[in-house]
Design a protein around this motif. Structure first.
Motif, mmCIF file in Angstrom:
data_model
loop_
_atom_site.group_PDB
_atom_site.id
_atom_site.type_symbol
_atom_site.label_atom_id
_atom_site.label_comp_id
_atom_site.label_asym_id
_atom_site.label_seq_id
_atom_site.Cartn_x
_atom_site.Cartn_y
_atom_site.Cartn_z
ATOM 1 N N UNK A 1 0.598 -1.629 -6.621
ATOM 2 C CA UNK A 1 -0.601 -0.809 -6.429
ATOM 3 C C UNK A 1 -0.544 -0.060 -5.100
ATOM 4 N N UNK A 2 -0.079 -0.741 -4.062
ATOM 5 C CA UNK A 2 0.061 -0.071 -2.775
ATOM 6 C C UNK A 2 1.122 1.013 -2.802
ATOM 7 N N UNK A 3 2.246 0.757 -3.500
ATOM 8 C CA UNK A 3 3.296 1.769 -3.604
ATOM 9 C C UNK A 3 2.797 2.982 -4.375
ATOM 10 N N UNK A 4 2.036 2.745 -5.445
ATOM 11 C CA UNK A 4 1.472 3.868 -6.199
ATOM 12 C C UNK A 4 0.579 4.735 -5.319
ATOM 13 N N UNK A 5 -0.213 4.088 -4.461
ATOM 14 C CA UNK A 5 -1.092 4.851 -3.573
ATOM 15 C C UNK A 5 -0.272 5.705 -2.596
#
Length: 700
Positions: free
Chosen positions: A483-487
């Protein structure tokens, strides 16, 4: 009679005042004098690599021994000691680079050949063009042992699969010596491959035959483990999310798409793709605080045991495992040494973050691998770290204590991370302009969002995923990490689409970045108000780099005249049908931004005999590959480039690059904006060095 008392002094007080001020500056910076020794050591390394010919092996050690003898003979004189110790450091850097060059010396393939290769696979990488292997050579056609390279980098056919490391293979391919720089002053592949022990490059013309599996060495087992961990990560997180997670955790960047890489580069956060000091520090820091937290849960252990030192020892072990699993690339090795120095400082009770520890890490790396100093990775990393530590030493970190019990500490941590991103981005911008000829204009703002996200969310969950992998529970940490990488990827895509996201500049001469580096070191390493004397020069150098007053070459000729490029009306026109690597470097060094989705840059009119183009303010440029076209080109071309022998009657061209100029090899850059054309040969810039060969150039 003049009243000297009323005027504030006596005759000569100006001179005495200057002496007092100088003595005060020297006294204030006496404890910082040792920080300049690694700088002098690096200057000696730069001096060695800047030579145009290889000096005898005894020069460096001989000079070092002479200076040591002179120091011992004049050791009672403080002036002599103050002058000779920096010179000793310079001579030591020169000697280290010279000895390293002698140490890695190995045969280099002399000419292009098609042959059968037999050897052991050492490493396997995945590229967009197919799988690439490093092979330790046992036999290479009819090449004798004295001329046979020790290691070869080979690109396999796309339909072929590389065998695991440790396998003994035979494959038929075409091999050539390491390629020279694609443009004068560009990246020197020959030097990089020379210090990597690679004496030839090539591509397979047939399928690989595995003769025997053989015993897999430790490097092969680690490579197989890294590949397996990468597959597990990408199976949990599909697409670029999983590819970026694999890059952050195990150093496997082979599966990141070109679009994601370009977006992060244009947004100024491409440094997150490589395991560097940020990632190694975050992983080691997370392990350090986790171990210390566990030890602190038991009152007796917390009160009687040195929990801080035990946590640092555990972080050292985890960082070592992280180094091995991630492939131990050059940036990772450098990050590991810096992290190791900091953690050892914690174990022995020294201050964890200090300029002295950073200087020690730099000295260790330069002494072991002097060639790293020339790389952009080394320079960018230490520029960021030195500036961060300089700001840390000002006490700015402690001026804003946490306010409030719930959110005060978190808000302070986020704010300091944003400040560190601002400092690091500003410190590396001049080097990015020099090495890559492009700066992300919104990079500072983007890093102020992306780096805290990586520090507070992505890497903590990543460290947890590595810890949970032996138990098969990595999915618990990989999902929130994704989720952090997607952001971050979404942020990069948004910033990339903003107007003026990047600023391209023409390639600058080395003296500009040299002055910027010296003024930056003056600002960071000294204490007191004297340090701010470097600010005007630093600002001037950055301004010159941004303004980019340099004129790019009008014509660039690739090695052996395989292709040529013409710079006209802010566009790079090439004989190549595809925008390959060399064309990309030419455009970048000319300060030309490549639009996404742009078609081939070729605007030459080509046939089986050669190519020609009419360029504004330049005239007709002809690239001839056959003798049949020379008669016409000699009558109409203003500039003629050919590997074919030029007839005696060729009156029209005002500039001819013929076989004698091209035969020596290397790229050629030509400026036609002056009465006498300026011609620069990459072979002359490289000089007669072990990795480049002798310069042989004649006049046509």
């Amino acid at each position: 009679m003049r009243d000297w008392t009323a005027s504030g002094g006596v005759p000569g007080s100006g001179y005495r005042g200057a002496r007092r001020r100088l003595a005060g500056v020297l006294a204030e910076n006496r404890s910082r004098a040792g920080l300049w020794l690694p700088v002098a050591f690096g200057a000696g390394i730069f001096g060695y690599f800047d030579l145009s010919s290889e000096p005898p092996l005894w020069v460096g050690p001989g000079l070092l021994g002479f200076l040591v003898s002179l120091l011992l003979a004049t050791r009672r004189s403080m002036i002599s000691i103050s002058c000779l110790i920096p010179l000793l450091a310079v001579a030591a850097g020169f000697s280290a680079a010279q000895i390293r060059t002698w140490q890695v010396a190995a045969p280099v393939l002399k000419r292009e050949t098609a042959a059968s290769l037999t050897g052991m696979v050492e490493d396997v990488r995945v590229t967009s063009r197919g799988e690439r292997v490093i092979v330790r050579v046992e036999r290479l056609g009819r090449v004798g042992p004295e001329d046979r390279p020790g290691r070869v980098r080979l690109l396999l056919l796309k339909r072929d699969r590389a065998p695991p490391a440790g396998s003994r293979i035979t494959v038929f391919g075409r091999f050539s010596p390491p390629p020279p720089p694609v443009a004068p002053h560009a990246y020197d592949f020959q030097r990089v491959l020379y210090f990597g022990g690679i004496g030839a490059v090539g591509f397979a013309l047939g399928l690989v035959t595995v003769e025997e599996a053989g015993e897999v060495p430790l490097s092969g087992r680690l490579s197989a483990l890294r590949s397996e961990l990468s597959k597990r990560i990408r199976s949990r997180l599909p697409g670029d999310t999983g590819a970026l997670a694999a890059a952050l955790l195990v150093g496997d960047r082979d599966h990141i798409s070109e679009s994601a890489t370009a977006a992060m580069r244009d947004a100024g956060i491409a440094h997150l793709l490589a395991i560097s000091g940020l990632h190694m520090g975050l992983v080691a820091g997370c392990v350090f605080f986790f171990i210390r937290l566990l030890l602190s849960l038991h009152p007796e252990i917390a009160l009687r045991w040195p929990t801080r030192r035990l946590a640092a020892s555990g972080a050292i072990l985890f960082a070592t495992a992280y180094l091995l699993v991630s492939g131990a690339s050059v940036p990772t090795q450098r990050a590991y040494v810096m992290t190791l120095v900091v953690l050892i400082g914690v174990v022995i009770g020294r201050r964890a973050i200090s300029m002295r520890l950073i200087a020690s890490a730099a000295a260790i790396i330069m002494a072991a691998r002097p060639e790293y100093v020339l790389g952009a990775s080394f320079q960018l990393s230490f520029a960021a770290v030195i500036c961060l530590v300089a700001v840390y030493e000002t006490g700015l970190w402690s001026r804003y204590p946490a306010r409030g019990r719930l959110f005060g500490g978190f808000a302070r941590h986020v704010g300091l991370l944003a400040l560190s991103s601002l400092v690091a981005s500003s410190a590396t911008m001049p080097l990015a302009l020099y090495h890559f000829q492009k700066a992300a204009l919104y990079g500072v703002a983007t890093n102020m969002l992306a780096v805290p996200a990586a520090s507070l969310w992505i890497m903590p969950f990543g460290a947890a995923a590595l810890f949970l992998m032996p138990f098969g529970l990595e999915g618990l940490a990989l999902v929130p990490m994704g989720l952090g990488i997607d952001a971050v990827l979404h942020l990069a895509g948004v910033v990339q689409d903003w107007p003026y996201a990047t600023h391209a500049v023409a390639a600058a001469p080395g003296w500009v970045i040299g002055l910027a580096a010296c003024s930056g070191l003056w600002l960071c390493l000294l204490r007191g108000r004297v340090r701010f004397g470097a600010v005007p020069l630093l600002v001037l150098c950055i301004g010159v780099l941004v303004a980019s007053p340099w004129v790019p070459p009008t014509l660039i000729v690739a090695d052996r005249a395989k292709k040529i490029g013409v710079f006209s009306e802010m566009r790079m026109i090439s004989t190549s049908r595809h925008a390959g690597f060399a064309i990309g470097v030419w455009r970048r060094r000319a300060g030309v931004l490549e639009a996404r989705g742009e078609a081939s840059p070729s605007k030459f009119h080509c046939d089986s005999l050669g190519c020609a183009v009419d360029a504004p303010r330049i005239g007709s440029v002809a690239w001839s590959t056959d003798a049949q076209s020379l008669a016409e080109d000699c009558q109409r071309a203003d500039i003629l480039v050919t590997r074919v022998r030029i007839p005696d009657d060729c009156p029209m061209p005002r500039l001819i690059l013929g076989p004698k100029q091209i035969r020596a090899g290397g790229s050629i850059a030509i400026w036609l904006d002056q009465p006498v054309p300026k011609v620069v040969y990459s072979r002359e810039i490289q000089g007669n060095r072990p990795w480049s060969g002798a310069v042989t150039r004649g006049r046509n």
